[in-house]
Design a protein around this motif. Structure first.
Motif, PDB file in Angstrom:
ATOM      1  N   ALA A  13     -11.613  16.387   2.373  1.00 19.95           N
ATOM      2  CA  ALA A  13     -11.563  16.607   0.920  1.00 19.95           C
ATOM      3  C   ALA A  13     -10.885  15.460   0.172  1.00 19.95           C
ATOM      4  O   ALA A  13     -11.348  15.043  -0.892  1.00 19.95           O
ATOM      5  N   ASP A  14      -9.804  14.932   0.721  1.00 20.56           N
ATOM      6  CA  ASP A  14      -9.085  13.850   0.053  1.00 20.56           C
ATOM      7  C   ASP A  14      -9.510  12.466   0.533  1.00 20.56           C
ATOM      8  O   ASP A  14      -9.028  11.457   0.018  1.00 20.56           O
ATOM      9  N   ASP A  15     -10.397  12.411   1.519  1.00 23.34           N
ATOM     10  CA  ASP A  15     -10.774  11.140   2.153  1.00 23.34           C
ATOM     11  C   ASP A  15     -12.209  10.724   1.858  1.00 23.34           C
ATOM     12  O   ASP A  15     -12.711   9.782   2.466  1.00 23.34           O
ATOM     13  N   PHE A  16     -12.882  11.431   0.980  1.00 21.28           N
ATOM     14  CA  PHE A  16     -14.299  11.198   0.712  1.00 21.28           C
ATOM     15  C   PHE A  16     -14.474  11.022  -0.793  1.00 21.28           C
ATOM     16  O   PHE A  16     -14.285  11.956  -1.568  1.00 21.28           O
ATOM     17  N   PHE A  21     -19.945   7.925  -3.741  1.00 20.29           N
ATOM     18  CA  PHE A  21     -21.019   8.015  -2.759  1.00 20.29           C
ATOM     19  C   PHE A  21     -22.322   8.446  -3.429  1.00 20.29           C
ATOM     20  O   PHE A  21     -23.373   7.852  -3.198  1.00 20.29           O
ATOM     21  N   ALA A  22     -22.252   9.482  -4.262  1.00 15.02           N
ATOM     22  CA  ALA A  22     -23.463   9.983  -4.918  1.00 15.02           C
ATOM     23  C   ALA A  22     -24.113   8.901  -5.780  1.00 15.02           C
ATOM     24  O   ALA A  22     -25.333   8.703  -5.711  1.00 15.02           O
ATOM     25  N   GLN A  23     -23.317   8.196  -6.563  1.00 17.17           N
ATOM     26  CA  GLN A  23     -23.885   7.138  -7.415  1.00 17.17           C
ATOM     27  C   GLN A  23     -24.527   6.035  -6.580  1.00 17.17           C
ATOM     28  O   GLN A  23     -25.624   5.560  -6.891  1.00 17.17           O
ATOM     29  N   ALA A  24     -23.847   5.632  -5.507  1.00 14.53           N
ATOM     30  CA  ALA A  24     -24.393   4.581  -4.643  1.00 14.53           C
ATOM     31  C   ALA A  24     -25.661   5.055  -3.935  1.00 14.53           C
ATOM     32  O   ALA A  24     -26.625   4.287  -3.786  1.00 14.53           O
ATOM     33  N   LEU A  25     -25.675   6.319  -3.493  1.00 11.98           N
ATOM     34  CA  LEU A  25     -26.871   6.842  -2.830  1.00 11.98           C
ATOM     35  C   LEU A  25     -28.019   6.981  -3.815  1.00 11.98           C
ATOM     36  O   LEU A  25     -29.166   6.715  -3.474  1.00 11.98           O
ATOM     37  N   HIS A  26     -27.731   7.357  -5.046  1.00 15.34           N
ATOM     38  CA  HIS A  26     -28.788   7.420  -6.060  1.00 15.34           C
ATOM     39  C   HIS A  26     -29.408   6.040  -6.257  1.00 15.34           C
ATOM     40  O   HIS A  26     -30.633   5.902  -6.315  1.00 15.34           O
ATOM     41  N   THR A  27     -28.571   5.018  -6.352  1.00 16.35           N
ATOM     42  CA  THR A  27     -29.074   3.650  -6.509  1.00 16.35           C
ATOM     43  C   THR A  27     -29.952   3.263  -5.330  1.00 16.35           C
ATOM     44  O   THR A  27     -31.042   2.700  -5.501  1.00 16.35           O
ATOM     45  N   ALA A  28     -29.498   3.562  -4.120  1.00 19.97           N
ATOM     46  CA  ALA A  28     -30.287   3.237  -2.925  1.00 19.97           C
ATOM     47  C   ALA A  28     -31.601   4.003  -2.909  1.00 19.97           C
ATOM     48  O   ALA A  28     -32.649   3.458  -2.531  1.00 19.97           O
ATOM     49  N   THR A  42     -27.397  15.310  -6.624  1.00 18.94           N
ATOM     50  CA  THR A  42     -26.635  15.500  -5.388  1.00 18.94           C
ATOM     51  C   THR A  42     -25.649  16.633  -5.584  1.00 18.94           C
ATOM     52  O   THR A  42     -24.967  16.708  -6.603  1.00 18.94           O
ATOM     53  N   ARG A  43     -25.573  17.490  -4.580  1.00 21.41           N
ATOM     54  CA  ARG A  43     -24.541  18.525  -4.572  1.00 21.41           C
ATOM     55  C   ARG A  43     -23.802  18.426  -3.247  1.00 21.41           C
ATOM     56  O   ARG A  43     -24.361  18.042  -2.223  1.00 21.41           O
ATOM     57  N   PHE A  44     -22.527  18.747  -3.301  1.00 22.76           N
ATOM     58  CA  PHE A  44     -21.651  18.666  -2.134  1.00 22.76           C
ATOM     59  C   PHE A  44     -21.218  20.077  -1.749  1.00 22.76           C
ATOM     60  O   PHE A  44     -20.836  20.867  -2.611  1.00 22.76           O
ATOM     61  N   ARG A  45     -21.280  20.347  -0.446  1.00 26.70           N
ATOM     62  CA  ARG A  45     -20.848  21.646   0.071  1.00 26.70           C
ATOM     63  C   ARG A  45     -19.754  21.400   1.113  1.00 26.70           C
ATOM     64  O   ARG A  45     -20.003  20.753   2.132  1.00 26.70           O
ATOM     65  N   ARG A  46     -18.583  21.911   0.825  1.00 23.39           N
ATOM     66  CA  ARG A  46     -17.447  21.772   1.733  1.00 23.39           C
ATOM     67  C   ARG A  46     -17.525  22.866   2.795  1.00 23.39           C
ATOM     68  O   ARG A  46     -17.715  24.031   2.469  1.00 23.39           O
ATOM     69  N   GLU A  86     -24.771   3.974   6.088  1.00 22.99           N
ATOM     70  CA  GLU A  86     -23.929   2.817   5.740  1.00 22.99           C
ATOM     71  C   GLU A  86     -23.017   3.167   4.562  1.00 22.99           C
ATOM     72  O   GLU A  86     -21.838   2.784   4.534  1.00 22.99           O
ATOM     73  N   LEU A  87     -23.532   3.899   3.599  1.00 24.48           N
ATOM     74  CA  LEU A  87     -22.710   4.302   2.457  1.00 24.48           C
ATOM     75  C   LEU A  87     -21.606   5.269   2.887  1.00 24.48           C
ATOM     76  O   LEU A  87     -20.493   5.202   2.356  1.00 24.48           O
ATOM     77  N   LEU A  88     -21.895   6.136   3.834  1.00 24.78           N
ATOM     78  CA  LEU A  88     -20.832   7.014   4.342  1.00 24.78           C
ATOM     79  C   LEU A  88     -19.699   6.185   4.941  1.00 24.78           C
ATOM     80  O   LEU A  88     -18.528   6.502   4.763  1.00 24.78           O
ATOM     81  N   ARG A  89     -20.040   5.112   5.646  1.00 23.87           N
ATOM     82  CA  ARG A  89     -19.005   4.235   6.212  1.00 23.87           C
ATOM     83  C   ARG A  89     -18.107   3.662   5.123  1.00 23.87           C
ATOM     84  O   ARG A  89     -16.921   3.440   5.336  1.00 23.87           O
ATOM     85  N   GLN A  90     -18.681   3.438   3.948  1.00 23.43           N
ATOM     86  CA  GLN A  90     -17.919   2.861   2.843  1.00 23.43           C
ATOM     87  C   GLN A  90     -17.107   3.889   2.068  1.00 23.43           C
ATOM     88  O   GLN A  90     -16.009   3.589   1.600  1.00 23.43           O
ATOM     89  N   TYR A  91     -17.635   5.095   1.913  1.00 22.14           N
ATOM     90  CA  TYR A  91     -17.025   6.065   1.013  1.00 22.14           C
ATOM     91  C   TYR A  91     -16.235   7.177   1.701  1.00 22.14           C
ATOM     92  O   TYR A  91     -15.586   7.962   1.019  1.00 22.14           O
ATOM     93  N   VAL A  92     -16.294   7.243   3.030  1.00 19.91           N
ATOM     94  CA  VAL A  92     -15.505   8.220   3.770  1.00 19.91           C
ATOM     95  C   VAL A  92     -14.491   7.459   4.607  1.00 19.91           C
ATOM     96  O   VAL A  92     -14.854   6.641   5.442  1.00 19.91           O
TER      97      VAL A  92
END
Length: 119
Positions: A13-16, A21-28, A42-46, A86-92
């Protein structure tokens, strides 16, 4: 379209950086799969409980589901999947001692998919 859902461990929760991430994934998704920017959602489910193998501690899981209208090639889908990872590596950035298990998939929306916008 596209419909993006990200399931992620509560431990992250505090590390992501989810908005980043959503903005970067939308661009990709726009660049790789020719989606329209306003159509990216994008929606996030914890998730509260994650078990990896026999262990319940020391692990965190993130899985990205990307659903697109049919018509993209398998190569395009694979490129988008790799971009998501790759984006997960950057944003998590998991806390020390926490093993991250990240995955992603791109699939076609069912032909029955419909939507509306209410303004």
């Amino acid at each position: 379209m596209p419909q993006i859902t990200v399931d992620y461990s509560d431990r992250l929760a505090d590390d992501f950086d989810r908005p980043g991430f959503a903005q970067a994934l939308h661009t990709a998704t726009v660049e790789i799969a020719a989606a329209k920017p306003p159509a990216c959602k994008t929606r996030f489910r914890r998730t509260a409980d994650d078990v990896v193998g026999p262990e319940t501690e020391g692990h965190a899981v993130v899985h990205v589901h990307i659903a697109l209208l049919a018509g993209r090639t398998e190569e395009t889908k694979a490129r988008l999947t790799e971009a998501a990872l790759e984006l997960l590596r950057q944003y998590v950035k998991p806390a020390a001692g926490l093993a991250l298990h990240a995955s992603a998939e791109v699939r076609d929306l069912d032909p029955s998919y419909r939507k509306f916008e209410d303004r």
